[in-house]
Design a protein around this motif. Structure first.
Motif, short mmCIF file in Angstrom:
data_model
loop_
_atom_site.label_atom_id
_atom_site.label_comp_id
_atom_site.label_asym_id
_atom_site.label_seq_id
_atom_site.Cartn_x
_atom_site.Cartn_y
_atom_site.Cartn_z
N ILE A 1 -57.30 -22.14 102.38
CA ILE A 1 -56.45 -22.61 103.48
C ILE A 1 -55.45 -21.52 103.86
O ILE A 1 -55.24 -21.24 105.05
CB ILE A 1 -55.74 -23.92 103.09
N PHE A 2 -54.85 -20.89 102.88
CA PHE A 2 -53.90 -19.82 103.14
C PHE A 2 -54.59 -18.64 103.85
O PHE A 2 -54.06 -18.09 104.82
CB PHE A 2 -53.27 -19.35 101.83
N ALA A 3 -55.77 -18.27 103.39
CA ALA A 3 -56.50 -17.16 104.01
C ALA A 3 -56.90 -17.49 105.45
O ALA A 3 -56.80 -16.64 106.34
CB ALA A 3 -57.73 -16.82 103.18
N SER A 4 -57.31 -18.72 105.69
CA SER A 4 -57.70 -19.09 107.06
C SER A 4 -56.49 -19.12 107.99
O SER A 4 -56.60 -18.77 109.16
CB SER A 4 -58.41 -20.44 107.07
N LEU A 5 -55.34 -19.49 107.48
CA LEU A 5 -54.13 -19.45 108.30
C LEU A 5 -53.73 -18.02 108.64
O LEU A 5 -53.31 -17.74 109.77
CB LEU A 5 -52.97 -20.17 107.59
N ILE A 6 -53.88 -17.12 107.69
CA ILE A 6 -53.58 -15.71 107.94
C ILE A 6 -54.52 -15.14 109.01
O ILE A 6 -54.09 -14.45 109.93
CB ILE A 6 -53.67 -14.89 106.64
N VAL A 7 -55.80 -15.45 108.91
CA VAL A 7 -56.77 -14.97 109.90
C VAL A 7 -56.48 -15.57 111.28
O VAL A 7 -56.51 -14.88 112.29
CB VAL A 7 -58.21 -15.29 109.44
N ALA A 8 -56.17 -16.86 111.32
CA ALA A 8 -55.86 -17.52 112.59
C ALA A 8 -54.61 -16.93 113.22
O ALA A 8 -54.57 -16.70 114.44
CB ALA A 8 -55.69 -19.01 112.38
N LEU A 9 -53.60 -16.65 112.43
CA LEU A 9 -52.38 -16.03 112.97
C LEU A 9 -52.66 -14.60 113.45
O LEU A 9 -52.08 -14.16 114.44
CB LEU A 9 -51.28 -16.03 111.92
N GLY A 10 -53.57 -13.91 112.79
CA GLY A 10 -53.96 -12.58 113.25
C GLY A 10 -54.64 -12.62 114.61
O GLY A 10 -54.34 -11.82 115.49
N PHE A 11 -55.55 -13.56 114.79
CA PHE A 11 -56.22 -13.71 116.08
C PHE A 11 -55.24 -14.16 117.16
O PHE A 11 -55.31 -13.70 118.31
CB PHE A 11 -57.38 -14.69 115.99
#
Length: 51
Positions: free
Chosen positions: A8-18
């Motif tokens: 969940i943390f990794a997906s939030l980081i990727v989403a914030l990057g996009f």
């Protein structure tokens, strides 16, 4: 369960990057011209001389 939190943390980081990349590209003006691409095929690149 800790793997779930990590994913969940990794997906939030990727989403914030996009999201950051999208906001950056909008502010730089990459999406300003929305008319030209739709009619670019209709424009003649090398107009022929009709005289």
């Amino acid at each position: 369960m800790s793997a779930l939190y990590l994913l969940i943390f990794a997906s939030l980081i990727v989403a914030l990057g996009f999201l950051g990349a999208f906001i950056w590209s909008v502010r730089r003006g990459h999406f300003d011209d929305d008319y030209t691409p739709s009619v670019r095929i209709l424009l003649d690149d090398n107009p022929e001389d009709t005289n």
